[in-house]
Structures are given as structure tokens and as C-alpha cells.
Design a protein around this motif. Structure first.
Motif, PDB file in Angstrom:
ATOM      1  N   MET A   1       0.830  -1.199   0.000  1.00 25.62           N
ATOM      2  CA  MET A   1       0.000   0.000   0.000  1.00 25.62           C
ATOM      3  C   MET A   1       0.871   1.258   0.000  1.00 25.62           C
ATOM      4  SD  MET A   1      -3.365   0.338  -0.007  1.00 25.62           S
ATOM      5  CE  MET A   1      -4.251  -0.806   0.989  1.00 25.62           C
ATOM      6  N   GLU A   2       1.963   1.237   0.752  1.00 28.30           N
ATOM      7  CA  GLU A   2       2.875   2.379   0.772  1.00 28.30           C
ATOM      8  C   GLU A   2       3.527   2.595  -0.589  1.00 28.30           C
ATOM      9  OE1 GLU A   2       5.705   2.730   3.948  1.00 28.30           O
ATOM     10  OE2 GLU A   2       4.320   1.775   5.346  1.00 28.30           O
ATOM     11  N   VAL A   3       3.913   1.506  -1.244  1.00 26.96           N
ATOM     12  CA  VAL A   3       4.555   1.616  -2.552  1.00 26.96           C
ATOM     13  C   VAL A   3       3.579   2.172  -3.580  1.00 26.96           C
ATOM     14  CG1 VAL A   3       5.593   0.285  -4.441  1.00 26.96           C
ATOM     15  CG2 VAL A   3       6.265  -0.173  -2.088  1.00 26.96           C
ATOM     16  N   ILE A   4       2.347   1.662  -3.566  1.00 33.99           N
ATOM     17  CA  ILE A   4       1.335   2.151  -4.508  1.00 33.99           C
ATOM     18  C   ILE A   4       1.026   3.620  -4.230  1.00 33.99           C
ATOM     19  CG2 ILE A   4      -1.055   1.909  -5.269  1.00 33.99           C
ATOM     20  CD1 ILE A   4      -0.787  -1.119  -4.629  1.00 33.99           C
ATOM     21  N   SER A   5       0.948   4.009  -2.962  1.00 32.81           N
ATOM     22  CA  SER A   5       0.717   5.411  -2.606  1.00 32.81           C
ATOM     23  C   SER A   5       1.835   6.301  -3.134  1.00 32.81           C
ATOM     24  CB  SER A   5       0.618   5.568  -1.089  1.00 32.81           C
ATOM     25  OG  SER A   5      -0.461   4.858  -0.582  1.00 32.81           O
ATOM     26  N   GLY A   6       3.058   5.806  -3.049  1.00 32.48           N
ATOM     27  CA  GLY A   6       4.194   6.561  -3.591  1.00 32.48           C
ATOM     28  C   GLY A   6       4.091   6.727  -5.096  1.00 32.48           C
ATOM     29  N   ASN A   7       3.625   5.682  -5.779  1.00 34.44           N
ATOM     30  CA  ASN A   7       3.428   5.780  -7.227  1.00 34.44           C
ATOM     31  C   ASN A   7       2.388   6.846  -7.553  1.00 34.44           C
ATOM     32  OD1 ASN A   7       5.261   3.707  -7.647  1.00 34.44           O
ATOM     33  ND2 ASN A   7       3.700   2.152  -7.947  1.00 34.44           N
ATOM     34  N   LEU A   8       1.268   6.834  -6.828  1.00 36.25           N
ATOM     35  CA  LEU A   8       0.222   7.817  -7.077  1.00 36.25           C
ATOM     36  C   LEU A   8       0.696   9.234  -6.761  1.00 36.25           C
ATOM     37  CD1 LEU A   8      -2.875   5.881  -5.733  1.00 36.25           C
ATOM     38  CD2 LEU A   8      -2.517   6.662  -8.078  1.00 36.25           C
ATOM     39  N   ALA A   9       1.458   9.378  -5.698  1.00 37.07           N
ATOM     40  CA  ALA A   9       1.954  10.703  -5.320  1.00 37.07           C
ATOM     41  C   ALA A   9       2.931  11.256  -6.352  1.00 37.07           C
ATOM     42  CB  ALA A   9       2.616  10.638  -3.949  1.00 37.07           C
ATOM     43  N   ASN A  10       3.613  10.380  -7.064  1.00 35.51           N
ATOM     44  CA  ASN A  10       4.608  10.811  -8.046  1.00 35.51           C
ATOM     45  C   ASN A  10       4.122  10.673  -9.482  1.00 35.51           C
ATOM     46  OD1 ASN A  10       7.129  11.519  -6.515  1.00 35.51           O
ATOM     47  ND2 ASN A  10       6.653   9.527  -5.633  1.00 35.51           N
ATOM     48  N   ALA A  11       2.822  10.639  -9.676  1.00 36.67           N
ATOM     49  CA  ALA A  11       2.259  10.449 -11.018  1.00 36.67           C
ATOM     50  C   ALA A  11       2.657  11.568 -11.981  1.00 36.67           C
ATOM     51  CB  ALA A  11       0.741  10.345 -10.943  1.00 36.67           C
TER      52      ALA A  11
END
Length: 139
Positions: free
Chosen positions: A23-33
Motif C-alpha cells: 500500500m505504501e509503494v502504490i501510494s508513492g506511485n500515485l503521489a509521483n504520477a
């Protein structure tokens, strides 16, 4: 008869840890879109679970069992304990080098959240059954 909590809940406990890190990794992906040059990352659940199960059985040291030899060293245990890998790009380059597909990340976030909730419910059921057995065992 001794109760082994690792046998009772070890798998689901490890699944929750892996799901939380994912979940943290996916959140990081979304934050850096919108970050130029950012490459989407992911955790392979199957290999992460194997690693988690091996470390819980004592065959590999966990991050929390690391020993610091100097007080100025950074303590272990922060961030994902699993191999975070780059996602294979499945969309054309937008020109800025960023390969985050926001819709795919949102879907992965929702799926991972549902699986996290399912593991939590299974773990809760195991503990409820254990409490019931313990409370009726003395009668």
C-alpha cells in the motif's frame, strides 16, 4: 497443551505486513504520477510472502533484529522489508519519462485494500475462535 500463536496467525500476520508495505509503494506511485522521470514500483506479493514466512521461522534475520554497533547508526526496520521492483511499462512514454498509469495504480490500491481487509477479517476470526475456545475450555 501449549498454544502456538505463530501457527494460529502467522500467515495472516505476515500477509498484513506485506499488504501494508505494498500500500505504501502504490501510494508513492500515485503521489509521483506527475513527477518527470519517476518509474512506477511494485512488490511481488508471492515472493514477499515467502521472504516473510522464512524470516518468521528464523531462517533470515528480520530488520527488527539488526544490531547497531554505534549509537549514530540508523536503526533498521523502516520502510518495506521486501524487494521493491520497477513495474513493467505497459503504456507509451508521455515524453517526460514517467510511466505511472494512475488508473492502474488506483485499481491496484483498491484491490490491495480489499485483500488487506480480508486478511484482517480472517485474522480476527482466528482470534475470536481462540477466545471462544479459551473461555469455554474451563467449564
Amino acid at each position: 497443551m501449549a498454544i502456538n500463536l505463530d501457527r494460529l496467525a502467522g500467515f495472516h500476520h505476515n500477509a498484513l505486513k506485506v499488504r501494508a508495505d505494498k500500500m505504501e509503494v502504490i501510494s508513492g506511485n500515485l503521489a509521483n504520477a506527475n513527477t518527470p522521470g519517476y518509474k512506477a514500483r511494485d512488490i511481488d506479493f508471492q515472493s514477499a510472502m515467502k521472504t516473510a514466512m522464512q524470516s518468521s521461522q528464523g531462517s533470515q534475520p528480520s530488520a527488527s533484529s539488526l544490531v547497531r554497533t554505534n549509537d549514530k547508526h540508523i536503526a533498521g526496520g523502516s520502510g518495506p522489508n521486501f524487494d521493491v521492483k520497477f513495474r513493467i511499462q505497459d503504456q507509451p512514454d508521455t515524453g517526460d519519462g514517467n510511466n505511472v498509469d494512475v488508473q492502474k495504480e488506483r485499481n491496484a490500491f483498491l484491490e490491495n485494500g480489499m485483500r488487506y481487509e480480508a486478511s484482517l477479517m480472517l485474522l480476527n476470526g482466528k482470534f475470536s475462535g481462540m477466545k471462544k475456545a479459551l473461555s469455554s475450555g474451563g467449564q
